[in-house]
Scaffold this active site. Structure first.
Site, mmCIF file in Angstrom:
data_model
loop_
_atom_site.group_PDB
_atom_site.id
_atom_site.type_symbol
_atom_site.label_atom_id
_atom_site.label_comp_id
_atom_site.label_asym_id
_atom_site.label_seq_id
_atom_site.Cartn_x
_atom_site.Cartn_y
_atom_site.Cartn_z
ATOM 1 N N PRO A 1 -7.302 -13.388 9.715
ATOM 2 C CA PRO A 1 -8.211 -14.206 8.436
ATOM 3 C C PRO A 1 -8.427 -15.599 9.159
ATOM 4 O O PRO A 1 -7.458 -16.251 9.759
ATOM 5 C CB PRO A 1 -6.988 -14.259 7.648
ATOM 6 C CG PRO A 1 -5.760 -14.049 8.288
ATOM 7 C CD PRO A 1 -5.893 -13.268 9.359
ATOM 8 N N CYS B 1 -0.999 -20.988 7.054
ATOM 9 C CA CYS B 1 -1.947 -21.769 7.526
ATOM 10 C C CYS B 1 -1.134 -23.306 7.692
ATOM 11 O O CYS B 1 -0.470 -23.762 6.714
ATOM 12 C CB CYS B 1 -2.848 -22.092 6.433
ATOM 13 S SG CYS B 1 -4.253 -23.520 6.742
ATOM 14 N N LYS C 1 1.542 -12.743 5.969
ATOM 15 C CA LYS C 1 1.265 -13.495 7.468
ATOM 16 C C LYS C 1 2.056 -14.727 7.497
ATOM 17 O O LYS C 1 1.783 -15.716 6.474
ATOM 18 C CB LYS C 1 -0.405 -13.776 7.510
ATOM 19 C CG LYS C 1 -0.217 -14.187 9.115
ATOM 20 C CD LYS C 1 -1.937 -14.353 9.323
ATOM 21 C CE LYS C 1 -1.939 -14.820 10.731
ATOM 22 N NZ LYS C 1 -1.684 -16.040 11.200
ATOM 23 N N ASN D 1 1.004 -12.294 16.722
ATOM 24 C CA ASN D 1 0.125 -13.006 17.034
ATOM 25 C C ASN D 1 0.691 -14.228 17.818
ATOM 26 O O ASN D 1 1.663 -14.864 17.734
ATOM 27 C CB ASN D 1 -0.520 -13.776 15.806
ATOM 28 C CG ASN D 1 -1.888 -14.398 15.642
ATOM 29 O OD1 ASN D 1 -1.980 -15.261 14.923
ATOM 30 N ND2 ASN D 1 -2.627 -14.277 16.657
ATOM 31 N N GLU E 1 -8.829 -17.287 17.748
ATOM 32 C CA GLU E 1 -9.615 -18.151 18.573
ATOM 33 C C GLU E 1 -10.346 -17.243 19.507
ATOM 34 O O GLU E 1 -11.419 -17.575 20.181
ATOM 35 C CB GLU E 1 -8.629 -19.291 19.207
ATOM 36 C CG GLU E 1 -8.279 -20.253 17.957
ATOM 37 C CD GLU E 1 -7.496 -21.498 18.635
ATOM 38 O OE1 GLU E 1 -7.494 -21.758 19.808
ATOM 39 O OE2 GLU E 1 -6.577 -22.281 17.651
#
Length: 398
Positions: free
Chosen positions: A31, A114, A153, A214, A239
């Site tokens: 996301p 985030c 996440k 990740n 990225e």
């Protein structure tokens, strides 16, 4: 299935049945704010991605603003498996927003990772790590009342054991899948610090639900290495995938299939084709253009200036720039650009561009919230969705 710890969770079997029903997807489009929109998801799926997340959706804006929903959530029947990700800090608002998308997705994800300043100001993302009881309430509230599975996440804590306990709490609260980034919330830039796979491996060993990893992903070989080293059931990329939407393609493991100097141009042209079916706002399109052809724009700065100073371009104009760039690359006979500016100047420009993008995103969010609070009507920028996309959106956009 990997060996599991003795303690069971009630929804373990259902979580694995759901994951297998999606095809046990290994390679996920992460996301990304303004960058994992439908056209880019479809481009990545064409080239090996087997699962995807929507861009991060602000739950309150999504619930209260039809134009925000119409711009930020578009999908089709072919856009599966798909998880819709929300940032939120209120269980009831999160559930109400999630119910709007539940008929169109395979699961709803809560963003607990985030690390950006806007997340700190809004009290969501990784900054909810400071209020774990609230996190637990949100996940359990979704799991108890939503018709599709709930996923999360996260980022890691410094301590492995604390990270494991955090993940186990989320599993007990009802999460059916957990994705973990191997960096802390303070470690924002992948280029500055390596992700810790030890935390990812420890979490996978401690949980009974599917786990995605990740961090430190630049190639498909890295994806396979992460899965082998940690035992996770899949990986996600952000990225690196923006720079190479064919990152997950098996051809990337072959010498003849390595990322070439013209691939960015060709992938951008393919993305333009998908935009004809699934339009996106120019700010999203421009972001992808700079990711895919940015290195060459450091040499051909007139083309960079065209993109920078443009507003509301159409795909034909973007194609014209790409074809011009292809001609110049072939004419110069080189496989690497020769930047017109120094490395320091380029780094400064990139940093300034990133900061400006973050500021603009924060301003958009704050303006929308102010308009909602004052009872005004929020009008979001962006193009209209295609007929096929609109069919899946109409019921959500209201």
């Amino acid at each position: 299935m990997p060996k599991q710890p003795p303690e069971a969770v009630p929804h373990e079997e259902q979580a694995w049945e759901w994951f297998r029903a999606m095809g046990s997807p290994k390679y996920w489009v992460a996301p990304m704010v303004d960058q994992s929109e439908l056209a880019f998801r479809q481009l990545s799926r064409r080239h090996g991605a087997t699962g995807a997340y929507t861009p991060m959706l602000h739950a309150r804006l999504f619930l209260q603003t039809p134009s925000y929903r119409a711009e930020h959530f578009t999908t089709t029947q072919q856009d599966r498996p798909l998880l819709a990700q929300f940032c939120a800090n209120d269980p009831d608002i999160l559930l109400a927003a999630a119910r709007l998308v539940a008929p169109f997705v395979d699961g709803v994800d809560l963003n607990l990772g985030c690390p950006q300043r806007i997340a700190r100001r809004g009290n969501y993302g990784s900054f909810l790590m400071d209020d774990l009881p609230l996190v637990e309430r949100m996940v359990s509230h979704l799991a108890a009342h939503l018709a599709v599975p709930v996923t999360v996440k996260i980022r890691r804590f410094e301590c492995v054991q604390r990270t494991v306990e955090y993940a186990q709490m989320l599993e007990r609260a009802g999460a059916s899948l957990l994705a973990i980034h191997g960096r802390t919330r303070e470690q924002k830039r992948a280029s500055e610090v390596r992700a810790e796979w030890e935390h990812i491996r420890a979490v996978k060993q401690a949980l009974r639900i599917p786990v995605l990893g990740n961090g430190n992903i630049t190639t498909l070989a890295d994806c396979d290495a992460l899965m082998a080293a940690t035992g996770v059931d899949g990986v996600m990329s952000a990225e690196a995938l923006l720079r190479d939407p064919a990152l997950f393609s098996q051809r990337r493991l072959q010498p003849w299939g390595a990322l070439g100097h013209l691939d960015g141009c060709h992938l951008l042209l393919e993305y333009c084709d998908l935009l004809e079916q699934h339009p996106a706002p120019w700010r999203m399109v421009k972001g992808h253009a700079f990711q895919l052809i940015g290195p060459w724009l450091t040499e051909f700065t007139d083309l960079r200036d065209q993109l920078n100073h443009s507003h509301d371009w159409d795909t034909e104009q973007l194609r014209a720039v790409v074809f011009e760039l292809l001609g110049r690359i072939e004419a110069c006979g080189r496989t690497q650009p020769q930047p017109a500016l120094s490395a320091r100047a380029l780094a400064r420009m990139q940093a300034e561009a990133g900061l400006q993008a973050a500021i603009e995103e924060q301003k958009r969010e704050e303006m929308a919230l102010q308009q909602i609070d004052s009872g005004g009507k929020h009008v979001a920028p962006g193009g209209a969705a295609s007929h096929e996309t609109r069919e899946a959106v109409q019921a959500v956009a209201g």
